[in-house]
Structures are given as C-alpha cells and as structure tokens.
Design an enzyme around this catalytic site. Structure first.
Site, PDB file in Angstrom:
ATOM      1  N   SER A 273       0.825  -1.210   0.000  1.00 38.75           N
ATOM      2  CA  SER A 273       0.000   0.000   0.000  1.00 38.75           C
ATOM      3  C   SER A 273       0.855   1.254   0.000  1.00 38.75           C
ATOM      4  CB  SER A 273      -0.918   0.014   1.231  1.00 38.75           C
ATOM      5  OG  SER A 273      -0.149   0.323   2.378  1.00 38.75           O
ATOM      6  N   CYS A 274       0.197   2.412  -0.217  1.00 43.07           N
ATOM      7  CA  CYS A 274       0.893   3.696  -0.276  1.00 43.07           C
ATOM      8  C   CYS A 274       1.018   4.319   1.098  1.00 43.07           C
ATOM      9  CB  CYS A 274       0.141   4.643  -1.186  1.00 43.07           C
ATOM     10  SG  CYS A 274       0.015   4.000  -2.839  1.00 43.07           S
ATOM     11  N   ASP A 275       1.121   3.507   2.138  1.00 41.45           N
ATOM     12  CA  ASP A 275       1.203   4.034   3.493  1.00 41.45           C
ATOM     13  C   ASP A 275       2.582   3.746   4.067  1.00 41.45           C
ATOM     14  OD1 ASP A 275       1.054   4.252   6.348  1.00 41.45           O
ATOM     15  OD2 ASP A 275      -1.117   4.279   6.144  1.00 41.45           O
TER      16      ASP A 275
END
Ligand SMILES: *Cc1c(COP(=O)(O)O)cnc(C)c1O
Length: 373
Positions: A320-322
C-alpha cells in the site's frame, strides 16, 4: 505446512490468500482438551471467525467466547447452542447485551461498575463474571492495560451484583496473547484464589474461573507445548484451590487456529533503497492492511519462506501507499538472493488474527481471500 495445504498451493491459487487446514484445527482442539481435561474450551471467535471453523468446533463440542453481537450470531448460525456462548468483552453495547440475552446467552463479562449496571438493565438475572487485571509479562501481544480490575474493586462489584438482580458466577483474567511462559498463569491463579476465598467468607461462593487465552503458537522461536501449560496450570489450581476446584474455562484463540493456516503471497517488487544499506526491500502483495496487523511493533514475527536458495537480509513491506505499511525492518529476516518479482512467498502459521484484521479495500486491495480445506 500440512500436506493438504502444500497440495492446494500446488494449484497456484491467486494471491494473497489464506489456506487453512481444518484437520489441523480439529487436532488442536483435541490437543488442548487433552492438555487440560478439567477445563471447558471456549474458542475465542475473534482469532478466526470463519463459518467453516465455527461449524467444526460446534461438532467437536467446543463452547465459544464472543466479543460482539455479530460474533454471537455467527456462532448461532454455525449451529452453536446459545447456552455454550460467553459474551466475554467487557465493553458491550446495551443493544448487543439485550439481543444476546434474548438469544439465551447466559454468561457476561465485566470489569467496571458501569458495565455491571448495563448488564443488570439489559440482561436481568444473567450470570456475570469479573475480569481481573493480571500481569502480562512473557506475552508478545499484551492486553493488560485496557482490561481488568483490581482484587479490591472486583470484590466490591461481585458483592453488589446480587442487589442488581445478577448472579455472581466467577472470575476471569487474560495473561496476554502469545504468552510464552507458564508463570503468568500461576500468579494469576493465585490471585484469583485469594478472592474466591474472600468472597466465600463474605457469604458469596463462586463457581467458575475463566483462565482466558494466551496459549502460544510456535512462530520463529520454540514455545512450551500445550501439555506444559496444562501441567503448570493444573498444579497451580490444586495448590491454591485444593479439592474445591471451581469450573474451569479456557478461551484459546491463537492456539486453536494459528498453526492451521498459511498465507500465500507474491513478491511485487524487490529493490535496494539506500546505497549504504545492503538489505533488499521486498514488497509483498500483503501487508499491515491486508491482515498482518500483528506485525505492529514487529511483535509477532512470522516464519516466512520463499524456496531454499542461498539467502540474504531483507526488509519486508506491504503493497500500500502508506509509510507504516512495513512489516519487518528491525527483525533480521532473510530471503533467497534469487527472489524475483512474481515469486511466491509463504507466511506460515497465519491462521489466527490475520483474515479478521484485513482492511476493507485500502488502496483498492480486496480483503484477503480465504480457503478452508
Ligand atoms: C483475545 C481473547 C482471547 C484469545 O486469546 P489468545 O491469546 O488468542 O488465546 C481469549 N479471551 C479473551 C477475553 C480475549 O479477548
């Protein structure tokens, strides 16, 4: 990994997915029961609430520790008798208590005067048990701060229960999840026994002691077997209760299902981030949000494999983009040097606390697929 899981994985299911061998769960139930035959088993549903698991455990004769109304209703839908369900969360909505009571759920946990009053209002006449705060040393996933009360407060609340129209039934505790030693149980049993005596002397004999969960799974390190826990617990019960043993409950979650499942994942990207860091970053198609929530603080360290070639150090991250979606950066993980994008990576012993933690659709990734075989 069981042969059944290995043969299922040979068919190359789409990843990420959990593959769980139900025979292993059945075996775990038998093993836990044999380790502590004096105890009734209340499976902690939150560890993995799959209907396949609940149905199997209903047939095996398990009871259930449910934390919410949906968990209670999942047990009922799987064929469980309401009599075999304990509403074990000390934090319950009034509407959920009322529905549980209407379903015939007999047992309710609490650790505060406010919760006791809610139970009295919405489940009049119910059997209640008070959760004690006990030391969680030795647990890799502690639960101590959020739950439980002191012996003094528990005494006061239990003595108040009959006046509220409730039946004071017993005490409970939880020594922390992935508890790697037996001492925490022994200390907690000693404390609970003092309060049993105290309440009996005050004219309020109780009949149940709920030892909670905590029994560990072997991830990277060896842990004592269920038998060692059973023997230590039984010895402590006899030492502190003599021949006057109350009904004993245990609520295994992790130990019932953890070793029954394997997550198959795919390596999405393998690269170096900093020239001075020799470790490769391996990005998988599962991360914190895909169900590996217990990698928070690198608390639970799963065994991870991807073939047998010569291995080198890696950092493991999710897709994910986290920025917090990194599973292991401090723990010294190694994966084969020839690992490439598209290869399968197996995360072992992920039957507990993985599917139930997967997020809805963060970054568009669907919740973890599940195969019960
Ligand atoms: C989570 C929980 C359990 C199960 O704990 P494990 O460590 O998975 O065995 C049992 N009882 C209660 C009240 C819980 O909250």
């Amino acid at each position: 990994m069981t042969p059944k899981i290995a043969s299922f994985l040979a068919s190359r299911p789409a990843t990420p997915c959990l593959v769980l061998d139900l025979d292993q769960v059945a075996e775990n139930f038998v093993r836990l029961h044999a380790a502590l035959p004096a105890a009734a088993i209340y499976y902690a549903v939150k560890a993995n609430p799959a209907p396949e698991i609940l149905r199997l455990l209903v047939k095996a004769g398990s009871c259930f520790d449910a934390a919410s109304l949906p968990e209670i209703e999942a047990c009922l839908a799987a064929g469980a008798n309401a009599e075999t369900i304990s509403f074990g969360n000390t934090v319950k909505k009034p509407s959920a208590i009322a529905r549980a009571h209407a379903h015939g759920v007999p047992l309710y946990a609490f650790d505060s005067a406010e919760e006791l009053e809610k139970i009295a209002t919405h489940a009049p006449g119910a059997k209640i048990y008070c959760r004690l705060a006990v030391r969680n040393e030795g647990a890799e996933w502690p639960l101590s701060k959020k739950f439980g009360t002191t012996l003094e407060k528990a005494r006061e609340l239990m003595l108040a229960a009959p006046g509220l129209g409730l039946v004071p039934h017993g005490l409970s505790f939880h020594v922390g999840s992935q508890q790697t030693g037996t001492l925490a149980y022994e200390l907690a049993i000693a404390e609970a026994a003092m309060l049993f005596t105290d309440l009996k002397d005050a004219g309020l004999p109780m009949s149940m002691l709920n030892l909670g969960g905590g029994f560990p799974v072997r991830y990277l390190k060896d842990v004592p077997q269920a038998d060692s826990f059973g023997a230590a617990i039984m010895a402590a019960l006899i030492k502190h209760f003599g021949n006057d043993l109350p009904n004993i409950l245990i609520e295994p979650g992790r130990a019932m299902v953890g070793n029954a499942g394997v997550v198959a994942a795919e390596a999405v990207l393998i690269c170096r981030r900093m020239p001075e860091d020799e470790r490769r970053w391996v990005y998988l198609d599962i991360g914190r949000y895909g169900g590996l929530a217990e990698t928070e603080g690198e608390a639970i360290r799963y065994r991870i494999t991807a073939g047998d070639g010569p291995a080198g150090p890696v950092v493991l991250a999710g897709p994910s983009c986290d920025g917090v979606d990194v599973m292991y950066e401090k723990s010294p993980y190694q994966l084969p040097l020839d690992l490439k994008s598209g290869d399968t990576v197996l995360i072992h012993d992920t039957g507990a606390y993985v599917t139930s933690y997967a997020s809805q659709s963060f970054n568009g990734f669907a919740p973890l697929a599940e195969h019960y075989i």
